[in-house]
Design a protein around this motif. Structure first.
Motif, PDB file in Angstrom:
ATOM      1  N   ALA A  64      -3.148   1.830  -2.781  1.00  0.00           N
ATOM      2  CA  ALA A  64      -3.292   3.276  -2.130  1.00  0.00           C
ATOM      3  C   ALA A  64      -4.541   3.789  -1.779  1.00  0.00           C
ATOM      4  O   ALA A  64      -4.959   4.129  -0.712  1.00  0.00           O
ATOM      5  N   LYS A  69      -0.543  -0.038   3.046  1.00  0.00           N
ATOM      6  CA  LYS A  69       0.962   0.404   2.692  1.00  0.00           C
ATOM      7  C   LYS A  69       1.666  -0.482   1.985  1.00  0.00           C
ATOM      8  O   LYS A  69       2.874  -0.490   1.600  1.00  0.00           O
ATOM      9  N   LYS A  71       3.646  -2.279  -1.188  1.00  0.00           N
ATOM     10  CA  LYS A  71       4.053  -2.022  -2.432  1.00  0.00           C
ATOM     11  C   LYS A  71       4.323  -3.317  -3.206  1.00  0.00           C
ATOM     12  O   LYS A  71       4.421  -4.338  -2.748  1.00  0.00           O
ATOM     13  N   ASN A  99       4.648   2.979  -7.683  1.00  0.00           N
ATOM     14  CA  ASN A  99       4.221   1.706  -6.980  1.00  0.00           C
ATOM     15  C   ASN A  99       4.904   0.454  -6.574  1.00  0.00           C
ATOM     16  O   ASN A  99       4.634  -0.367  -6.070  1.00  0.00           O
TER      17      ASN A  99
END
Length: 175
Positions: A64, A69, A71, A99
């Protein structure tokens, strides 16, 4: 067993760096944004839920901060039952789940028998607003795909280590 050195295994920042550095390199060098990153493929001893959680939080925070982007895909265990064993102890850890972008499992074992774990993962993922995926199996056939779609609610389905085995043709169509 893992081949990771203890200073990587037990230090979330070290493991996170491997992941975010690769994601950043691919973005900056090739313009590729990685959707999901796996902390450990088929975690097992000595990997625990606590280690996965610490690593996911460390890498998620760093991704982040770098504007990526990407995850985390969690937990990527060898069976739905083992996967749920990594999820259930940490279901209420909101810092972890912010997350996570997808719950994923492998499906080695008794593929076609209904089980309680794929629906648990499907429903839990839905409650978080994330997707599920079956990302590795060795016996690809329509029944296995159907079970993962209906029991696991998967939006992504993958075959791994299938060798010569592929989905059979149905009325002349190969999947």
């Amino acid at each position: 067993a893992t081949a990771l050195k203890p200073w990587v295994l037990y230090h979330p920042g070290e493991r996170a760096q491997q992941i975010w550095a690769n994601a950043l390199y691919l973005k900056n060098t090739y313009g590729i944004n990685i959707n999901y990153a796996v902390i450990y493929n088929e975690p097992g001893s000595p990997i625990t839920s606590n280690i996965l959680v610490e690593d996911a939080k460390a890498v998620g925070t760093r991704l982040a901060k770098l504007g990526l982007k990407t995850k985390v895909q969690y937990a990527e265990a060898v069976t739905p039952q083992l996967d749920w064993g990594f999820i259930s102890p940490v279901q209420n850890d909101s810092d972890l789940w912010e997350n996570i972008g997808r719950i994923s499992y492998h499906n080695y074992g008794n593929y076609n028998s209904p089980d309680q774990y794929r629906p648990l993962m499907r429903d839990f993922a839905k409650s978080l607003g994330i997707t599920t995926a079956q990302t590795e199996m060795a016996d690809p056939n329509f029944d296995n795909l159907y079970s993962d779609l209906t029991l696991g609610g998967v939006s992504y389905w993958e075959v791994g280590f299938s060798g010569q085995v592929t989905l059979p043709s149905v009325t002349g169509q190969t999947f």
